[in-house]
Design a protein around this motif. Structure first.
Motif, mmCIF file in Angstrom:
data_model
loop_
_atom_site.group_PDB
_atom_site.id
_atom_site.type_symbol
_atom_site.label_atom_id
_atom_site.label_comp_id
_atom_site.label_asym_id
_atom_site.label_seq_id
_atom_site.Cartn_x
_atom_site.Cartn_y
_atom_site.Cartn_z
ATOM 1 N N SER A 1 35.891 67.473 13.490
ATOM 2 C CA SER A 1 34.551 67.854 13.941
ATOM 3 C C SER A 1 33.896 66.814 14.850
ATOM 4 N N LEU A 2 34.622 65.770 15.232
ATOM 5 C CA LEU A 2 34.031 64.729 16.076
ATOM 6 C C LEU A 2 33.635 65.291 17.436
ATOM 7 N N ARG A 3 32.488 64.837 17.937
ATOM 8 C CA ARG A 3 32.027 65.293 19.250
ATOM 9 C C ARG A 3 32.863 64.701 20.377
ATOM 10 N N GLU A 4 33.400 63.495 20.159
ATOM 11 C CA GLU A 4 34.272 62.881 21.148
ATOM 12 C C GLU A 4 35.403 62.159 20.430
ATOM 13 N N ALA A 5 36.528 62.028 21.105
ATOM 14 C CA ALA A 5 37.706 61.418 20.499
ATOM 15 C C ALA A 5 37.653 59.902 20.688
ATOM 16 N N SER A 6 37.071 59.202 19.714
ATOM 17 C CA SER A 6 36.986 57.741 19.812
ATOM 18 C C SER A 6 36.787 57.145 18.429
ATOM 19 N N VAL A 7 37.203 55.898 18.290
ATOM 20 C CA VAL A 7 36.988 55.179 17.028
ATOM 21 C C VAL A 7 35.490 54.999 16.786
ATOM 22 N N SER A 8 34.749 54.707 17.845
ATOM 23 C CA SER A 8 33.304 54.510 17.715
ATOM 24 C C SER A 8 32.623 55.742 17.145
ATOM 25 N N GLN A 9 33.015 56.925 17.626
ATOM 26 C CA GLN A 9 32.421 58.159 17.133
ATOM 27 C C GLN A 9 32.796 58.407 15.678
ATOM 28 N N LEU A 10 34.036 58.084 15.317
ATOM 29 C CA LEU A 10 34.468 58.248 13.934
ATOM 30 C C LEU A 10 33.643 57.362 13.008
ATOM 31 N N ILE A 11 33.426 56.116 13.403
ATOM 32 C CA ILE A 11 32.642 55.188 12.584
ATOM 33 C C ILE A 11 31.198 55.669 12.462
ATOM 34 N N ASP A 12 30.622 56.121 13.571
ATOM 35 C CA ASP A 12 29.248 56.628 13.532
ATOM 36 C C ASP A 12 29.117 57.800 12.548
ATOM 37 N N SER A 13 30.138 58.647 12.495
ATOM 38 C CA SER A 13 30.106 59.816 11.614
ATOM 39 C C SER A 13 30.288 59.437 10.151
ATOM 40 N N LEU A 14 30.974 58.332 9.897
ATOM 41 C CA LEU A 14 31.277 57.911 8.525
ATOM 42 C C LEU A 14 30.206 57.015 7.918
ATOM 43 N N LYS A 15 29.384 56.388 8.760
ATOM 44 C CA LYS A 15 28.449 55.363 8.309
ATOM 45 C C LYS A 15 27.483 55.874 7.244
ATOM 46 N N THR A 16 27.302 55.056 6.203
ATOM 47 C CA THR A 16 26.297 55.294 5.168
ATOM 48 C C THR A 16 25.701 53.940 4.797
ATOM 49 N N TRP B 1 42.751 54.326 19.476
ATOM 50 C CA TRP B 1 42.355 55.616 18.938
ATOM 51 C C TRP B 1 43.554 56.507 18.626
ATOM 52 N N LEU B 2 44.507 56.605 19.518
ATOM 53 C CA LEU B 2 45.623 57.531 19.313
ATOM 54 C C LEU B 2 46.481 57.176 18.099
ATOM 55 N N PRO B 3 46.901 55.911 17.930
ATOM 56 C CA PRO B 3 47.658 55.614 16.696
ATOM 57 C C PRO B 3 46.842 55.833 15.427
ATOM 58 N N LEU B 4 45.536 55.566 15.489
ATOM 59 C CA LEU B 4 44.686 55.792 14.320
ATOM 60 C C LEU B 4 44.559 57.284 14.027
ATOM 61 N N LEU B 5 44.333 58.075 15.058
ATOM 62 C CA LEU B 5 44.241 59.523 14.903
ATOM 63 C C LEU B 5 45.513 60.085 14.288
ATOM 64 N N GLN B 6 46.660 59.652 14.822
ATOM 65 C CA GLN B 6 47.931 60.152 14.314
ATOM 66 C C GLN B 6 48.117 59.801 12.846
ATOM 67 N N LEU B 7 47.754 58.576 12.472
ATOM 68 C CA LEU B 7 47.944 58.130 11.089
ATOM 69 C C LEU B 7 47.085 58.952 10.133
ATOM 70 N N ILE B 8 45.803 59.130 10.484
ATOM 71 C CA ILE B 8 44.906 59.865 9.589
ATOM 72 C C ILE B 8 45.291 61.345 9.531
ATOM 73 N N ALA B 9 45.588 61.924 10.707
ATOM 74 C CA ALA B 9 45.865 63.360 10.775
ATOM 75 C C ALA B 9 47.147 63.750 10.054
ATOM 76 N N THR B 10 48.123 62.845 10.020
ATOM 77 C CA THR B 10 49.427 63.181 9.425
ATOM 78 C C THR B 10 49.584 62.664 8.006
ATOM 79 N N SER B 11 48.546 62.020 7.449
ATOM 80 C CA SER B 11 48.614 61.487 6.082
ATOM 81 C C SER B 11 47.745 62.329 5.163
ATOM 82 N N SER B 12 48.223 62.579 3.966
ATOM 83 C CA SER B 12 47.436 63.309 2.981
ATOM 84 C C SER B 12 46.365 62.389 2.399
ATOM 85 N N PRO B 13 45.314 62.934 1.799
ATOM 86 C CA PRO B 13 44.323 62.091 1.126
ATOM 87 C C PRO B 13 44.951 61.175 0.073
#
Length: 407
Positions: free
Chosen positions: A286-301, A251-263
């Motif tokens: 806006s994630l309710r918890e800091a996890s990859v699982s929560q990020l995926i749940d929020s992105l799912k379509t 989670w932490l390396p993924l968070l850092q990569l997304i947060a510090t990269s522009s679209p």
């Protein structure tokens, strides 16, 4: 010699895999088995629970004779490219006669017909498939519905497309055809446990998914579902802090990569389409918890399933850029045969491959400067980032570790 090939992940090796190897020998009467195995990350976009070296040792102690690595450029892909890369590795050895895969169907009846329909779909069928895909269907489901409606497939044959191992098997057959390979595809019945089953339904055979769940929540139960050699290897690795790794460990390396990269930067990564890079940036705070699982749940379509999103996030972690993995480059196939391990019998196979192989045989990462090797090293490094104990030799094991040898 009669050589059989298998395509595996062994995440981890279990009694169902042992049954596959035993039946491969029974079905083919082979003298040896060559396995192509994913490295640090798997087809579903997750880090493997244990290192590729540990999993190669599991395979060798269970009856495989040579374990070759499937480059991560193909390992973290939908079924079509995963199968294409793996079959290309087996073909490039010049010694593999048969590919034996497990399937829910358990027979080649219908599989060949469906595979050829996928390979040679008429334009009208492709149009119907595209219409179904726009409604959020997966490709196998879209093909099944369109082909059944047009009378090109029976309902029974189309139903096979809904089962994951059948789907992979169909892609193996397609890849053999596309590569003009002489390898003969054969299948055996997958028994007792489904691919995604979270709980065991048999006293000895459980899915790798359920075993990974047990490792995290009920490790004392795992011994019933894996061979003693696998159990000993897992216990050794866990004692050393080398697993089990899960996606949330990263989670932490993924968070850092997304947060510090522009679209704009994120949009350059492989499979980043339809503006999802903007959704990534917008949803993260806006994630309710800091996890990859929560990020995926929020992105799912409908169009972005959990498996697709896991692969997308894996591509981010592994530095998979569009220019490295576009279709024309993937179609060229793997650039080398990376040896992860071998037995005494396997050593004689490797000697034979020196004259039969159509690709360089690589024992250590330092022996290749191919771009795919760079991606494999990055996959090893990123998987090791999920270990609870950080050792530089483990993180850079591609440079330090020779192939595993089992006598």
């Amino acid at each position: 010699m009669n050589i059989a090939g298998v395509i595996v992940e062994y995440n981890p090796f279990h009694y169902g895999h042992q049954l596959h190897l035993d039946r491969t020998r029974q079905l083919t009467g082979c003298d040896a088995i060559v396995a192509v195995m994913s490295g640090g990350f798997t087809q579903r976009g997750e880090p493997a629970s244990f290192s590729k070296w540990a999993r190669a040792e599991m395979a060798l102690r269970a009856g495989c004779d040579v374990v070759l690595e499937l480059p991560s450029a193909y390992a973290v892909q939908p079924a079509e490219w995963f199968a294409y890369g793996a079959v290309a590795v087996l073909e490039a050895t010049g010694i593999v006669d048969q590919l034996v895969f497990g399937s829910e169907a358990g027979t080649m009846e219908h599989l060949n017909d469906v595979a050829m329909l996928m390979e040679q779909a008429p334009p009208a069928l492709n149009d119907a498939i595209r219409a179904q895909l726009k409604q959020g269907m997966s490709y196998p489901a879209a093909l099944g519905r369109a082909a059944t409606a047009s009378g090109l497939l029976s309902t029974e044959a189309a139903a096979m497309l809904q089962q994951p191992n059948n789907t992979l098997g169909l892609q193996y057959i397609r890849a053999i055809h596309q590569l003009g390979s002489r390898i003969i595809p054969l299948t055996i019945q997958r028994e007792q446990s489904g691919y995604h089953d979270l709980k065991p339904t048999h006293e000895q055979i459980a899915s790798a998914t359920s075993i990974r769940h047990m490792l995290l929540h009920e490790p004392e139960r795992v011994a019933s579902y894996v061979p003693p050699t696998t159990l000993a290897i897992m216990q050794r690795e866990m004692a050393a802090g080398r697993g089990p790794v899960q996606m949330d460990s990263l989670w932490l390396p993924l968070l850092q990569l997304i947060a510090t990269s522009s679209p704009t930067v994120l949009a350059d990564y492989y499979d980043m389409n339809e503006g999802i890079e903007h959704r990534l940036k917008r949803l993260l705070p806006s994630l309710r918890e800091a996890s990859v699982s929560q990020l995926i749940d929020s992105l799912k379509t409908k169009r972005y399933t959990r498996a697709r999103l896991q692969r997308l996030l894996a591509h981010l972690l592994l530095g998979h850029r569009r220019e490295l993995l576009h279709e024309s480059m993937l179609r060229r196939g793997p650039g080398y045969l990376r040896v992860l391990g071998f037995t005494d019998r396997g050593r004689s196979l490797l000697k034979q491959m020196k004259t039969t192989a159509s690709l360089p045989i690589i024992m250590r990462a330092v022996d290749s400067d191919h771009p795919q090797m760079t991606l494999d090293i990055q996959a090893t490094v990123m998987q090791a980032a999920g270990f609870t104990v950080q050792q530089m030799r483990d993180i850079y094991s591609d440079y330090y570790y020779p192939p595993v040898q089992v006598r």
